[in-house]
Design a protein around this motif. Sequence first.
Motif, PDB file in Angstrom:
ATOM      1  N   GLY A 456      23.755  15.686   9.368  1.00 63.72           N
ATOM      2  CA  GLY A 456      23.927  17.001   8.437  1.00 63.72           C
ATOM      3  C   GLY A 456      24.530  18.301   9.340  1.00 63.72           C
ATOM      4  N   GLN A 457      24.609  18.000  10.683  1.00 63.27           N
ATOM      5  CA  GLN A 457      25.198  19.114  11.210  1.00 63.27           C
ATOM      6  C   GLN A 457      26.208  19.223  11.926  1.00 63.27           C
ATOM      7  OE1 GLN A 457      22.863  21.787  11.295  1.00 63.27           O
ATOM      8  NE2 GLN A 457      20.930  20.708  10.677  1.00 63.27           N
ATOM      9  N   ALA A 458      26.907  20.354  12.125  1.00 55.60           N
ATOM     10  CA  ALA A 458      28.188  20.468  12.924  1.00 55.60           C
ATOM     11  C   ALA A 458      27.847  19.965  14.200  1.00 55.60           C
ATOM     12  CB  ALA A 458      28.588  21.707  12.748  1.00 55.60           C
ATOM     13  N   ALA A 459      29.011  19.454  15.069  1.00 54.83           N
ATOM     14  CA  ALA A 459      28.812  19.006  16.456  1.00 54.83           C
ATOM     15  C   ALA A 459      28.839  20.367  17.246  1.00 54.83           C
ATOM     16  CB  ALA A 459      29.795  18.104  16.808  1.00 54.83           C
ATOM     17  N   ILE A 460      28.271  20.406  18.143  1.00 56.17           N
ATOM     18  CA  ILE A 460      27.853  21.722  19.090  1.00 56.17           C
ATOM     19  C   ILE A 460      29.559  22.180  19.604  1.00 56.17           C
ATOM     20  CG2 ILE A 460      25.600  21.318  19.970  1.00 56.17           C
ATOM     21  CD1 ILE A 460      26.843  20.222  22.490  1.00 56.17           C
ATOM     22  N   THR A 461      30.236  20.954  19.770  1.00 51.77           N
ATOM     23  CA  THR A 461      31.810  21.578  20.196  1.00 51.77           C
ATOM     24  C   THR A 461      32.498  22.315  19.122  1.00 51.77           C
ATOM     25  OG1 THR A 461      32.348  19.187  19.455  1.00 51.77           O
ATOM     26  CG2 THR A 461      31.919  19.406  21.849  1.00 51.77           C
ATOM     27  N   ASP A 462      31.918  22.265  17.853  1.00 51.67           N
ATOM     28  CA  ASP A 462      32.674  22.982  16.723  1.00 51.67           C
ATOM     29  C   ASP A 462      31.984  24.403  16.347  1.00 51.67           C
ATOM     30  OD1 ASP A 462      34.484  20.768  16.525  1.00 51.67           O
ATOM     31  OD2 ASP A 462      33.189  19.450  15.058  1.00 51.67           O
ATOM     32  N   VAL A 463      30.960  24.471  17.110  1.00 50.99           N
ATOM     33  CA  VAL A 463      30.233  25.909  16.817  1.00 50.99           C
ATOM     34  C   VAL A 463      30.345  26.746  18.004  1.00 50.99           C
ATOM     35  CG1 VAL A 463      27.988  26.771  16.419  1.00 50.99           C
ATOM     36  CG2 VAL A 463      28.504  24.412  15.683  1.00 50.99           C
ATOM     37  N   ARG A 464      30.651  28.289  17.659  1.00 47.51           N
ATOM     38  CA  ARG A 464      30.775  29.104  18.663  1.00 47.51           C
ATOM     39  C   ARG A 464      29.738  29.163  19.798  1.00 47.51           C
ATOM     40  NH1 ARG A 464      33.994  33.922  17.703  1.00 47.51           N
ATOM     41  NH2 ARG A 464      33.773  33.243  15.531  1.00 47.51           N
ATOM     42  N   PHE A 465      30.400  29.678  20.773  1.00 41.71           N
ATOM     43  CA  PHE A 465      29.727  29.476  22.255  1.00 41.71           C
ATOM     44  C   PHE A 465      28.504  30.394  22.098  1.00 41.71           C
ATOM     45  CE2 PHE A 465      28.321  31.274  26.045  1.00 41.71           C
ATOM     46  CZ  PHE A 465      28.033  30.162  26.991  1.00 41.71           C
TER      47      PHE A 465
END
Length: 654
Positions: A456-465
Amino acid sequence: MAVIKAAASGNWSASGTWTGGVVPSLNDTVYANGFTVALDQAIDLTGSTVDTSGSFIAGQIYMVVSVGTTNFALTANCIAPGTNAGTAVAITSAVGQIFQAVNAGTATTGTARRMGALLNYVNTPITVATGGSFTLAASYNITGAYIQAGSANCLTVSAAASSTLAGCHATGSAFTLSTRAIAFSSSGTLTLDGIVATGGRVAGSTVATGAIAIESTSTTGTIAFTNASTLTGGGVERAYGLNNNSSGSITIASSSLAGGLSNNASAVLNSSTGSISVNSSALVAGGGASSTSNAILNASVGTITLIGCTVNGSSSTGILNSSTGTITVTSSTVTGGSSTSAFGLNNASTGTVTATSTTLTGGSGTTATGLNNASTGTIVSTGDITATNSANGLASASTAASVKVSGSLIGSANGTAAVYAIKFLIDPTPSIAKIRQAKNGSTTYSDFFTADNSLGQAAITDVRFGTVYASGALTGVAYIPSASSVGFGVPVDATTGTATLTAADVRAAIGLTTANLDTQLSDLPTASENADAVWDEATSGHTTSGTYGGRIVRSINSNNELQLTGSHHAAADIHEFQAAVIESVAFATSAVTLFTSAMRTEITPELDEIGEIHAIHGLKSGSALTVTPSSRAAGAISQSITGDGTTTTTVTRT
């Protein structure tokens, strides 16, 4: 020959052991006839000859190949093997059925293949005595034999014999209690390769009196089932396919285990302290009316280990741990059956069940739980547990029981819980797991995820640094450029890029000061101007000894001209050559060569510079000028461009 009887006790290889003096071989059905025959060689009884009804051999064991117009269910001609000692039992008239020929049969079109066999029961039509046995005390192999117990154990494997039985059948007795098709007491290993083991037809009141196909009483030996072996309980009580009745071990790999059609007719019974290991196999309960027609029944303190298996309750319980024994299930699936309380696995007493990386799923039957803990036993489950609308994935009724789970808990659409227990612990903390709970009781549900769950979470590669989310468990690693660094109109972040590239930007980057490139190029010297400059430089700036200017003939008057007549004669008085300028020997060889070589040598640097100017402005054919915001390059020439692009721009050769 086809049916052979022992005539005396003795070795298999001895002709005197057999009626007619013929040692049995392929296709032969062999009767102990009340004698003891010791196997002193490897034997192969594989049957291949096909007979047609009307030419069957009385006493021969057959397998139906084609039914045709033959009614194989007529007990006057064909019976279930061994039942002629009591009430004859009919077989089903179908391909694959095994029967014992009573006589030649009716002259119809059905066919059957002869099967080699080892038998020790009475056969009235051919005057065979009951009893006797076949013994295997040394390491000899048996191939293609149908082995069935009579009034005594049919085949006994003892001493340190390590043998392989390939392509054989082992069937419990049809009329006598307490006898076994194969009785194993050896300290060696008995490998059963592709064997079919089936419980018998006579009901026992205890394990000891059951019609068991194979039984181990060895304390140190091993029976190993391999290569798609099949173990099945019989159609009556205590007719087990296999009983491990001591501390020895049983291994079963890539095989099928199925409970029988009666109560207490498990495919495999572990009745003592021994261990049974099952790998990559399918286990299914039988059709008994109670929960005891199991694929495996662990009835004492023994150990059952399953790896990579499927277990299904069907009409009964797939695996029953009825005492204090231990069952460990790894990387498997355990599913309840289609009947009421047809558990996939039932821990009925104080034993221990550990299910590691194993899914537990309820069946379609009412309360047909995947794993049921009926008493105060211990349950440890690390895998997903799933309920159906009819049953829980795991159920535990006692407050004194110890139940630990770790994995996703998936409730059913109607609200049936994945785990039904008065108390249970979630330990260790599951990773990437969820809990599902029904909402409207029919179609909708809510999922609750563990913090590390990416479902249910976005991948860390798709979230702002640097952005922390998922309750602090995850941090974004994606670098998002500013809009001013992205091309105009290109989507970026929550907006679009604003960066543009103008002609002025390009001119500034390559060091041009006006908007007209033609104007800049027109300021370059012409070919004629370049030639004049070279000549003037050669004759005025390079006149020292040894240079081109120092070697040519020069006028010393103010006219600075040397005129030639129409006859190509010098129109001047030349009294002598200037010393070390032009020597007579040079004209004798090639004055032109001398002049040309000297001139090219002297002006090489200047020619190189002219060529570079030609190239860096993109005028040289085949050598493109490449311009970027920070550099210019043409062939081997490169320049760096620095500055802010607005007030000051510096172009430097690198």
